[in-house]
Design an enzyme around this catalytic site. Structure first.
Site, PDB file in Angstrom:
ATOM      1  N   THR A 107      77.888 126.200  75.010  1.00  0.00           N
ATOM      2  CA  THR A 107      77.731 126.094  76.462  1.00  0.00           C
ATOM      3  C   THR A 107      76.801 124.958  76.852  1.00  0.00           C
ATOM      4  O   THR A 107      75.850 124.676  76.139  1.00  0.00           O
ATOM      5  CB  THR A 107      77.090 127.412  76.988  1.00  0.00           C
ATOM      6  N   GLY A 134      76.534 136.286  77.081  1.00  0.00           N
ATOM      7  CA  GLY A 134      76.962 136.354  78.471  1.00  0.00           C
ATOM      8  C   GLY A 134      76.978 137.741  79.065  1.00  0.00           C
ATOM      9  O   GLY A 134      76.647 137.936  80.248  1.00  0.00           O
TER      10      GLY A 134
HETATM   11  C1  SD4 Z   1      79.126 133.138  77.026  1.00  0.00           C
HETATM   12  N1  SD4 Z   1      77.016 132.347  77.818  1.00  0.00           N
HETATM   13  O1  SD4 Z   1      80.328 132.916  77.021  1.00  0.00           O
HETATM   14  C2  SD4 Z   1      78.169 131.963  77.063  1.00  0.00           C
HETATM   15  C3  SD4 Z   1      77.875 131.523  75.678  1.00  0.00           C
HETATM   16  C4  SD4 Z   1      76.757 130.561  75.473  1.00  0.00           C
HETATM   17  O2  SD4 Z   1      75.797 128.957  74.092  1.00  0.00           O
HETATM   18  O3  SD4 Z   1      75.927 130.332  76.311  1.00  0.00           O
HETATM   19  N2  SD4 Z   1      76.691 129.929  74.317  1.00  0.00           N
HETATM   20  O4  SD4 Z   1      78.681 134.282  76.959  1.00  0.00           O
END
Ligand code: SD4
Length: 345
Positions: free
Chosen positions: A198, A252
């Site tokens: 992300t 998340g």
């Molecule tokens: C998620 N928040 O899909 C994202 C993943 C994330 O670095 O931040 N990864 O839950």
């Protein structure tokens, strides 16, 4: 505010000097423009955003163009080069928000290189906030976005094959374990970048307006159809132009549970500084999760209308990039709450 300088990229933007009249001379003056983003990929993303900000551009354009840099980096775990879901298909989530509470997002989008730009079109060209799956893809194609080939990157292919050996469903994100503990996901990619999925970015432009963006491939080897916090306004991203902006990364599900980015902004509304606001949101998650908090990572970053910034996370291993000058693009280690897990634990 954090000031541990680990990585200063002096002059690395290759641009002529830009004056920061707004903050240079008085301690109480506003630091703007400014852009901050999650993880070490944020350094390059900030450079993309800074090109817009330094020439007086709008924060909204900056946060779109900034994270597009990361989406296009095939070696990074954001965008089409990232880890797939457990069926072997890369699905992407993204959202964007401007200074007028306009916002848009896409989730479970396949074969589109720049989900953040589709999110912006959802915001600007539809009466909706979030489009998902096939509908999101149809909209993207109708808007002229090319459909890319359905093909895993070399790194993703390798990780997926490794994962298939056990096909163990372990929904844990970004707890950077020592080798062996999380063997199917390399701690670092061959190019030395951390294995994140992300990028979240928030910025304030020279006019003092705020915007934010967040884009992700989500959790590697997730269930088909799983959507995390990143495309959800209030969870992965929130902007209130009177107060500040925040974005999240990490597990998340636990960010959604507390409407994390909105919560950080609400803490800032109470006069709490960005770093402390992020910390309070992290504490909320730890309180809810109890013992299980040590199994996950969540990090928040935020800026306020004074151009103050900060970040906080559950456990060691999170960092973010801060840029507010041609010669100032700095990677900062996020402060954390839980003590490091003992070796082998
Ligand atoms: C998620 N928040 O899909 C994202 C993943 C994330 O670095 O931040 N990864 O839950």
């Amino acid at each position: 505010m954090l000031h541990r300088r680990r990585f200063l990229q002096m002059g690395s933007l290759g641009l002529t000097s830009f004056s920061f009249l707004s903050f240079k001379n008085a301690a109480s003056a506003i630091r703007k423009p400014i852009v901050i983003s999650t993880w070490d990929a944020g350094i390059n993303a900030n450079k993309g955003a800074w090109k817009v900000l330094r020439s007086g551009g709008r924060a909204l354009d900056a946060v779109e163009q900034g994270v597009m840099v990361t989406e296009a980096e095939q070696s990074c775990c954001v965008g089409l080069g990232a880890n797939p879901d457990r069926e072997g298909i890369v699905t992407l989530d993204a959202c964007i928000m401007d200074e007028y509470f306009n916002c848009g997002g896409v989730a479970a989008l396949e074969r589109i290189k720049h989900p953040i730009s589709v999110a912006r079109r959802v915001m600007e060209k539809t009466p909706h906030v979030l489009l998902v799956g096939e509908g999101a893809q149809q909209f993207a194609v109708a808007e002229g976005f090319p459909l890319e080939e359905q093909k895993l990157s070399e790194d993703a292919e390798k990780s997926y094959k490794e994962w298939l050996k056990k096909s163990e469903y372990k929904p844990i994100i970004n707890v950077e374990r020592s080798k062996g503990q999380n063997a199917f996901v390399p701690n670092k990619l061959p190019n030395g970048a951390w294995n994140h999925d992300t990028i979240g970015m928030v910025a304030m432009d020279a006019d003092g307006n705020l915007s934010g963006s967040c884009t992700t491939s989500g959790m590697g080897f997730k269930m088909r159809g799983r959507v995390g916090d990143s495309p959800i306004i209030g969870a992965g991203l929130y902007v209130d132009n009177e107060v500040g902006a925040a974005t999240a990364t990490g597990q998340g599900e636990d960010v959604i549970r507390i409407a994390g980015s909105h919560l950080v902004v609400e803490f800032m509304r109470q006069g709490i500084a960005p770093e402390a606001a992020c910390k309070k949101a992290v504490e909320r998650i730890i309180k809810i999760k109890g013992e299980k908090a040590k199994e996950i990572q969540v990090g928040f970053i935020a800026i306020n209308k004074q151009g103050e910034y900060g970040g906080y996370c559950i456990q060691k291993g999170f960092n973010f990039a801060v840029c507010y000058g041609d010669d100032h693009n700095e990677l900062i280690d996020g402060k954390y709450i839980l003590p490091p897990t003992p070796k082998g634990g």
